[in-house]
Design a protein around this motif. Structure first.
Motif, PDB file in Angstrom:
ATOM      1  N   LEU A 253      12.887 -40.071  17.326  1.00 42.81           N
ATOM      2  CA  LEU A 253      12.150 -39.466  16.215  1.00 42.81           C
ATOM      3  C   LEU A 253      13.049 -38.549  15.393  1.00 42.81           C
ATOM      4  N   LEU A 254      13.902 -37.804  16.057  1.00 42.63           N
ATOM      5  CA  LEU A 254      14.855 -36.947  15.347  1.00 42.63           C
ATOM      6  C   LEU A 254      15.791 -37.787  14.481  1.00 42.63           C
ATOM      7  N   ARG A 255      16.277 -38.902  15.028  1.00 48.00           N
ATOM      8  CA  ARG A 255      17.132 -39.805  14.252  1.00 48.00           C
ATOM      9  C   ARG A 255      16.375 -40.405  13.086  1.00 48.00           C
ATOM     10  N   TYR A 256      15.182 -40.869  13.368  1.00 50.40           N
ATOM     11  CA  TYR A 256      14.385 -41.601  12.389  1.00 50.40           C
ATOM     12  C   TYR A 256      14.114 -40.759  11.137  1.00 50.40           C
ATOM     13  N   TYR A 257      13.818 -39.480  11.340  1.00 49.51           N
ATOM     14  CA  TYR A 257      13.482 -38.622  10.195  1.00 49.51           C
ATOM     15  C   TYR A 257      14.664 -37.787   9.689  1.00 49.51           C
ATOM     16  N   THR A 258      15.490 -37.255  10.582  1.00 47.36           N
ATOM     17  CA  THR A 258      16.645 -36.426  10.194  1.00 47.36           C
ATOM     18  C   THR A 258      16.277 -35.564   8.977  1.00 47.36           C
ATOM     19  N   ILE A 259      15.462 -34.543   9.225  1.00 49.99           N
ATOM     20  CA  ILE A 259      14.742 -33.879   8.141  1.00 49.99           C
ATOM     21  C   ILE A 259      15.585 -32.912   7.308  1.00 49.99           C
ATOM     22  N   ILE A 260      16.809 -32.586   7.750  1.00 47.84           N
ATOM     23  CA  ILE A 260      17.628 -31.639   6.984  1.00 47.84           C
ATOM     24  C   ILE A 260      18.916 -32.314   6.531  1.00 47.84           C
ATOM     25  N   ASP A 261      19.184 -32.269   5.240  1.00 51.56           N
ATOM     26  CA  ASP A 261      20.477 -32.710   4.706  1.00 51.56           C
ATOM     27  C   ASP A 261      21.259 -31.548   4.101  1.00 51.56           C
ATOM     28  N   PHE A 262      20.536 -30.605   3.490  1.00 52.88           N
ATOM     29  CA  PHE A 262      21.231 -29.599   2.683  1.00 52.88           C
ATOM     30  C   PHE A 262      22.119 -28.680   3.501  1.00 52.88           C
ATOM     31  N   ALA A 263      21.884 -28.548   4.802  1.00 49.62           N
ATOM     32  CA  ALA A 263      22.657 -27.595   5.600  1.00 49.62           C
ATOM     33  C   ALA A 263      24.072 -28.075   5.892  1.00 49.62           C
ATOM     34  N   VAL A 264      24.331 -29.378   5.757  1.00 44.74           N
ATOM     35  CA  VAL A 264      25.635 -29.892   6.135  1.00 44.74           C
ATOM     36  C   VAL A 264      26.471 -30.175   4.886  1.00 44.74           C
ATOM     37  N   ALA A 265      26.721 -29.126   4.145  1.00 44.36           N
ATOM     38  CA  ALA A 265      27.627 -29.181   3.002  1.00 44.36           C
ATOM     39  C   ALA A 265      28.872 -28.376   3.345  1.00 44.36           C
ATOM     40  N   ARG A 266      29.998 -28.776   2.784  1.00 48.25           N
ATOM     41  CA  ARG A 266      31.276 -28.119   3.069  1.00 48.25           C
ATOM     42  C   ARG A 266      32.125 -28.096   1.795  1.00 48.25           C
ATOM     43  N   ILE A 267      33.218 -27.327   1.819  1.00 48.30           N
ATOM     44  CA  ILE A 267      34.172 -27.328   0.721  1.00 48.30           C
ATOM     45  C   ILE A 267      35.582 -27.390   1.314  1.00 48.30           C
ATOM     46  N   ALA A 268      36.422 -28.231   0.749  1.00 49.42           N
ATOM     47  CA  ALA A 268      37.776 -28.419   1.267  1.00 49.42           C
ATOM     48  C   ALA A 268      38.632 -27.198   0.953  1.00 49.42           C
ATOM     49  N   VAL A 269      39.353 -26.713   1.960  1.00 48.45           N
ATOM     50  CA  VAL A 269      40.275 -25.592   1.759  1.00 48.45           C
ATOM     51  C   VAL A 269      41.723 -26.073   1.768  1.00 48.45           C
ATOM     52  N   ALA A 270      41.915 -27.359   1.990  1.00 51.42           N
ATOM     53  CA  ALA A 270      43.241 -27.976   1.939  1.00 51.42           C
ATOM     54  C   ALA A 270      43.049 -29.448   1.599  1.00 51.42           C
ATOM     55  N   GLU A 271      44.088 -30.052   1.030  1.00 47.24           N
ATOM     56  CA  GLU A 271      43.996 -31.474   0.719  1.00 47.24           C
ATOM     57  C   GLU A 271      43.818 -32.266   2.009  1.00 47.24           C
ATOM     58  N   MET A 272      42.958 -33.293   1.945  1.00 44.73           N
ATOM     59  CA  MET A 272      42.681 -34.104   3.126  1.00 44.73           C
ATOM     60  C   MET A 272      42.262 -35.496   2.678  1.00 44.73           C
ATOM     61  N   GLU A 273      42.034 -36.359   3.647  1.00 46.91           N
ATOM     62  CA  GLU A 273      41.648 -37.734   3.358  1.00 46.91           C
ATOM     63  C   GLU A 273      40.539 -38.150   4.300  1.00 46.91           C
ATOM     64  N   ILE A 274      39.522 -38.805   3.753  1.00 44.82           N
ATOM     65  CA  ILE A 274      38.438 -39.360   4.562  1.00 44.82           C
ATOM     66  C   ILE A 274      38.257 -40.813   4.148  1.00 44.82           C
ATOM     67  N   SER A 275      38.389 -41.714   5.106  1.00 43.77           N
ATOM     68  CA  SER A 275      38.265 -43.159   4.845  1.00 43.77           C
ATOM     69  C   SER A 275      39.124 -43.598   3.660  1.00 43.77           C
ATOM     70  N   GLY A 276      40.346 -43.070   3.595  1.00 45.35           N
ATOM     71  CA  GLY A 276      41.290 -43.481   2.572  1.00 45.35           C
ATOM     72  C   GLY A 276      41.099 -42.828   1.220  1.00 45.35           C
ATOM     73  N   VAL A 277      40.111 -41.932   1.109  1.00 51.57           N
ATOM     74  CA  VAL A 277      39.849 -41.241  -0.158  1.00 51.57           C
ATOM     75  C   VAL A 277      40.409 -39.831  -0.080  1.00 51.57           C
ATOM     76  N   ARG A 278      41.222 -39.452  -1.078  1.00 51.67           N
ATOM     77  CA  ARG A 278      41.802 -38.115  -1.079  1.00 51.67           C
ATOM     78  C   ARG A 278      40.800 -37.099  -1.609  1.00 51.67           C
ATOM     79  N   ILE A 279      40.662 -36.006  -0.866  1.00 47.13           N
ATOM     80  CA  ILE A 279      39.803 -34.898  -1.273  1.00 47.13           C
ATOM     81  C   ILE A 279      40.698 -33.684  -1.466  1.00 47.13           C
ATOM     82  N   ASN A 280      40.674 -33.105  -2.645  1.00 45.20           N
ATOM     83  CA  ASN A 280      41.545 -31.981  -2.965  1.00 45.20           C
ATOM     84  C   ASN A 280      40.925 -30.659  -2.529  1.00 45.20           C
TER      85      ASN A 280
END
Length: 375
Positions: A253-280
């Protein structure tokens, strides 16, 4: 979005452009990477709404907005209150609270609104007793909490609600500093005093965060979980016939609804890559955990509720250092509520068609405003 590519660029309602993650694997990696900061005071942080200037924030930095090493020490100070062992001690009292509210339902009129009768009061009373917050004040903090979580509330209304909550918790912590009661906040005060100095502002922020998170999320999951089980009678029959399946049902049930999205936001403090995409450095990242928990690369037929799928690795509680502090408490509350509710009201059913129910489509935490039921 996931079909177009695992990472997309979007513009939030407040005008901030950010990266969005949609795959389960990418989100687990991102939420464990120290190059992604949780500090919401950083310029460009991808908040879904316009927030007050830092100087106008009524609360100090919340645990959810801290980075290492500050986050680690702050979390260690309170995590002992939420271990599996500690929460097990609360089981008899949680059971008593659930039974008392179901007693009242059985003695009352039908149909009844499950949100008011059970979903909201049970976790509210549990977290109030744990923190040492007078439950008599529940209408005040529930009303103000709802003001913070609705998208359509004006900035002035949201700011007013925050200031009034700040004043409430300021007075509460001040009173506890004088008495040091045997509750979570009182124990934190004693520990801090023994270590040399009380962090009053930190305790005010902690009280606010734990009370808000401790009742709003679990309340919504009780309502949504009840609805989902009523709509999936074979799944409900499985846990009625074998209550040992209830913990697995809670995870699904927790998986099915996953009621919170807004809490898992972040900001990059260094250049990095996720799945081949560069994030500055300076670019925001939002992890859409609901999409991740419906990623068919990991969960077969994800739109189907299946309590036997083994969904414990869902992201409903987040992932990494900031994974939900109160997840053990939430799991126990949900297990006790579902087992007790359907055992004592075996004929429970919806009193109105499901497609007419008022869902919280306008809120930061998904749920139901009302759930009419009868039996």
């Amino acid at each position: 979005m996931r079909e177009r590519g695992p990472i997309s660029r979007v513009t939030l309602p407040n005008g901030v452009t950010t990266w969005v993650l949609t795959r389960h694997e990418d989100i687990r990696v991102a939420l464990s990477d120290p190059r992604l900061s949780a500090d919401r005071s950083r310029p460009g942080f991808p908040m879904p709404v316009v927030t007050p200037r830092r100087g106008a924030q009524p609360f100090g930095k919340l645990l959810t907005s801290m980075d290492s090493p500050e986050h680690g020490s702050a979390r260690r100070a309170v995590v002992g209150e939420f271990t599996v062992k500690q929460i097990a001690h609360l089981r008899p009292r949680i059971q008593q609270i659930v039974d008392e509210h179901i007693d009242a339902m059985l003695a009352g009129e039908r149909p009844t609104d499950l949100v008011k009768a059970l979903s909201l009061p049970v976790p509210s009373l549990v977290i109030c007793e744990l923190l040492g917050v007078p439950y008599a004040d529940h209408e005040f903090f529930q009303h103000h909490s709802s003001m913070l979580l609705r998208h359509e509330i004006s900035d002035d209304e949201r700011g007013k609600a925050l200031r009034e909550l700040r004043s409430y918790f300021d007075d509460l912590v001040t009173a506890k500093e004088a008495d040091e009661p045997d509750d979570l906040l009182g124990r934190q005060i004693r520990k801090q005093r023994e270590d040399g100095e009380i962090d009053h502002e930190g305790l005010v922020s902690l009280a606010f965060l734990l009370l808000l998170a401790g009742h709003e999320t679990t309340a919504n999951m009780i309502s949504l979980g009840t609805l989902a089980l009523l709509q999936n009678p074979s799944q409900l029959a499985a846990i009625k016939n074998d209550p040992t399946k209830t913990p697995a049902a809670v995870e699904e049930l927790l998986r099915y609804y996953t009621i919170i999205d807004f809490a898992v936001a972040r900001i990059a403090v260094a250049e990095m890559e996720i799945s081949g995409v560069r994030i500055n450095a300076g670019e925001g990242v939002v992890a859409l955990t609901h999409l991740a928990d419906h990623d068919n690369a990991l969960f077969a037929d994800p739109q189907r509720l299946d309590i036997d799928r083994g969904a414990r690795h869902h992201l409903a509680f987040g992932f990494g250092p900031h994974q939900c502090l109160g997840q053990n408490l939430a799991r126990v509350e949900l297990q006790i509520v579902f087992d007790t509710l359907f055992a004592r009201l075996p004929g429970l059913r919806l009193a109105e068609p499901a497609d007419t129910l008022p869902f919280k489509d306008d809120a930061k935490v998904y749920g139901l405003y009302k759930l009419p039921v009868t039996w």
